[in-house]
Design a protein around this motif. Structure first.
Motif, short mmCIF file in Angstrom:
data_model
loop_
_atom_site.label_atom_id
_atom_site.label_comp_id
_atom_site.label_asym_id
_atom_site.label_seq_id
_atom_site.Cartn_x
_atom_site.Cartn_y
_atom_site.Cartn_z
N SER A 1 0.86 -1.19 0.00
CA SER A 1 0.00 0.00 0.00
C SER A 1 0.89 1.23 0.00
CB SER A 1 -0.91 0.01 1.23
OG SER A 1 -1.79 -1.10 1.21
N VAL A 2 0.63 2.14 -0.93
CA VAL A 2 1.47 3.32 -1.11
C VAL A 2 0.65 4.57 -0.83
CG1 VAL A 2 2.88 4.64 -2.74
CG2 VAL A 2 2.91 2.14 -2.81
N THR B 1 7.46 18.85 5.02
CA THR B 1 8.15 17.73 4.39
C THR B 1 7.13 16.63 4.16
OG1 THR B 1 10.32 18.21 5.35
CG2 THR B 1 9.91 15.95 4.68
N LYS B 2 7.17 16.03 2.98
CA LYS B 2 6.24 14.95 2.67
C LYS B 2 6.97 13.62 2.79
CE LYS B 2 3.00 15.59 -0.32
NZ LYS B 2 2.18 15.75 -1.55
N VAL B 3 6.35 12.70 3.50
CA VAL B 3 6.88 11.34 3.68
C VAL B 3 6.07 10.40 2.81
CG1 VAL B 3 7.32 9.46 5.30
CG2 VAL B 3 7.62 11.84 6.03
N HIS B 4 6.74 9.74 1.87
CA HIS B 4 6.11 8.76 0.99
C HIS B 4 6.45 7.37 1.51
CE1 HIS B 4 5.50 11.97 -2.09
NE2 HIS B 4 6.60 12.44 -1.52
N LEU B 5 5.45 6.52 1.60
CA LEU B 5 5.62 5.24 2.28
C LEU B 5 5.00 4.12 1.48
CD1 LEU B 5 6.34 3.63 4.95
CD2 LEU B 5 4.02 4.21 5.71
N ARG C 1 0.72 -6.13 6.38
CA ARG C 1 0.54 -6.03 7.83
C ARG C 1 0.70 -4.61 8.32
NH1 ARG C 1 4.94 -9.96 9.99
NH2 ARG C 1 6.07 -8.85 8.35
N GLY C 2 1.02 -3.67 7.42
CA GLY C 2 1.21 -2.29 7.82
C GLY C 2 2.61 -2.00 8.32
N GLU D 1 -2.27 3.86 6.25
CA GLU D 1 -2.67 4.94 7.15
C GLU D 1 -2.35 4.58 8.59
OE1 GLU D 1 -3.53 7.66 5.95
OE2 GLU D 1 -4.21 7.22 3.92
N ARG D 2 -2.58 3.32 8.95
CA ARG D 2 -2.25 2.89 10.31
C ARG D 2 -0.74 2.93 10.55
NH1 ARG D 2 -5.85 -1.57 9.35
NH2 ARG D 2 -4.10 -3.02 9.64
N CYS D 3 0.03 2.63 9.50
CA CYS D 3 1.49 2.70 9.63
C CYS D 3 1.94 4.14 9.87
CB CYS D 3 2.14 2.13 8.37
SG CYS D 3 3.94 2.00 8.48
N PHE D 4 1.35 5.09 9.14
CA PHE D 4 1.66 6.49 9.38
C PHE D 4 1.33 6.87 10.82
CE2 PHE D 4 1.31 7.48 4.67
CZ PHE D 4 2.65 7.82 4.55
N GLY D 5 0.19 6.39 11.31
CA GLY D 5 -0.18 6.70 12.68
C GLY D 5 0.82 6.18 13.69
#
Length: 302
Positions: free
Chosen positions: A105-106, A152-156, A161-162, A263-267
């Motif tokens: 997921s990007v 700053t933008k973080v691209h992930l 599993r996140g 989104e959960r990973c960003f959190g």
């Protein structure tokens, strides 16, 4: 205290546990016996984690972690020699083989940059290809100016599993779709045995910001299934052209529901205050903090 010795103490909140330390200590630089002895690696790593978790200035580091200059210099040195990146790869290959869910997921998130993050000295000129590359971390130290200030933008890219597979930083005013290929190219999970690192997920889930013909064509050439919804203007344009507009791209609405893992990973990453708000002047140091935070997420999961 000898390097690599596991301290028989209960780890404080947010510090490296004994189980996690056993996994990462083999890749840490060893004392060669020359010069002054290094301060214990585990004490220093815990100091870096304290600063990453609290977002406090380096000078406010508690005394139990040793001199703040020592902790900062070790953090900067391991950023320059790639130690933090190697640690993340090491944990991925040791703990993720057969466990990584290869549905990536990007997405991206914009993080506000503190005023202390501005004003870094620009050392040396960038090559022309770096100037043209919006994802290059050295471009303006990955700071973008907008009505909200410096960001700053973080691209992930996260697995099913996140857990973070790849992290890229850019100025906050960079369009997401222009960095998509860079994020996918950064996905490189080493293999246990000989062979090239695995870099091709089975499918990529992304939102409408990544709905473009170029992205879909690139994924198709690599044999990766795209799970990306069309934008309303693209649907209207295709319908307006009638049969010349072609068929709508395939879209799995059920699989798209799994996009929330990024989104959960960003959190989880933003639980580290020095990630949620950028305080580092240098983009490379901020990226090193992101890699360390990603390492902690992997260690907690595996």
């Amino acid at each position: 205290m000898p390097d690599g010795l596991i301290i028989d103490l209960v780890a404080g909140r947010g510090e490296v546990t004994d189980a996690a330390w056993v996994r990462i200590v083999p890749l840490l630089p060893r004392v060669d016996g020359r010069g002054r002895p290094w301060r214990d690696h585990r004490q220093v790593v815990n100091g870096v984690l304290w600063r990453l978790r609290t977002g406090a200035p380096w000078r406010d580091l508690p005394e139990r972690y040793g001199p703040w200059q020592t902790v900062y210099e070790r953090f900067a040195r391991w950023e320059r020699d790639g130690t933090w990146a190697r640690l993340l790869e090491y944990v991925q290959v040791r703990d993720a083989v057969g466990a990584v869910e290869w549905t990536a997921s990007v997405d991206s998130t914009i993080n506000r940059a503190h005023q202390h993050a501005a004003g870094a000295r620009k050392k040396g000129a960038l090559a022309m290809d770096e100037l043209d590359d919006p994802a290059h971390p050295a471009r303006d130290q990955a700071l973008g100016r907008s009505r909200g200030g410096l960001t700053t933008k973080v691209h992930l890219a996260a697995d099913g599993r996140g857990l973070p597979l790849a992290v890229v930083v850019t100025p906050g005013n960079i369009n997401d779709s222009t960095v998509f290929d860079t994020v996918l190219e950064a996905v490189r999970v080493p293999r246990v045995r000989a062979g090239r690192p695995r870099s091709r997920p089975q499918a990529v889930i992304a939102d409408k910001a990544y709905s473009s013909r170029a992205i879909r064509s690139g994924l198709r050439r690599r044999g990766i299934r795209a799970v990306i919804p069309e934008r309303a203007d693209q649907i209207a344009g295709r319908q307006r052209r009638g049969s010349a507009g072609g068929r709508p791209p395939a879209f799995d609405s059920e699989q798209y529901k799994a996009r929330n893992v990024v989104e959960r990973c960003f959190g989880r990453l933003k639980q580290f205050r020095a990630i949620a708000t950028r305080f580092d002047k240098l983009a490379a140091r901020y990226l090193a903090g992101l890699r360390l935070a990603s390492l902690i997420l992997w260690l907690r999961e595996c």
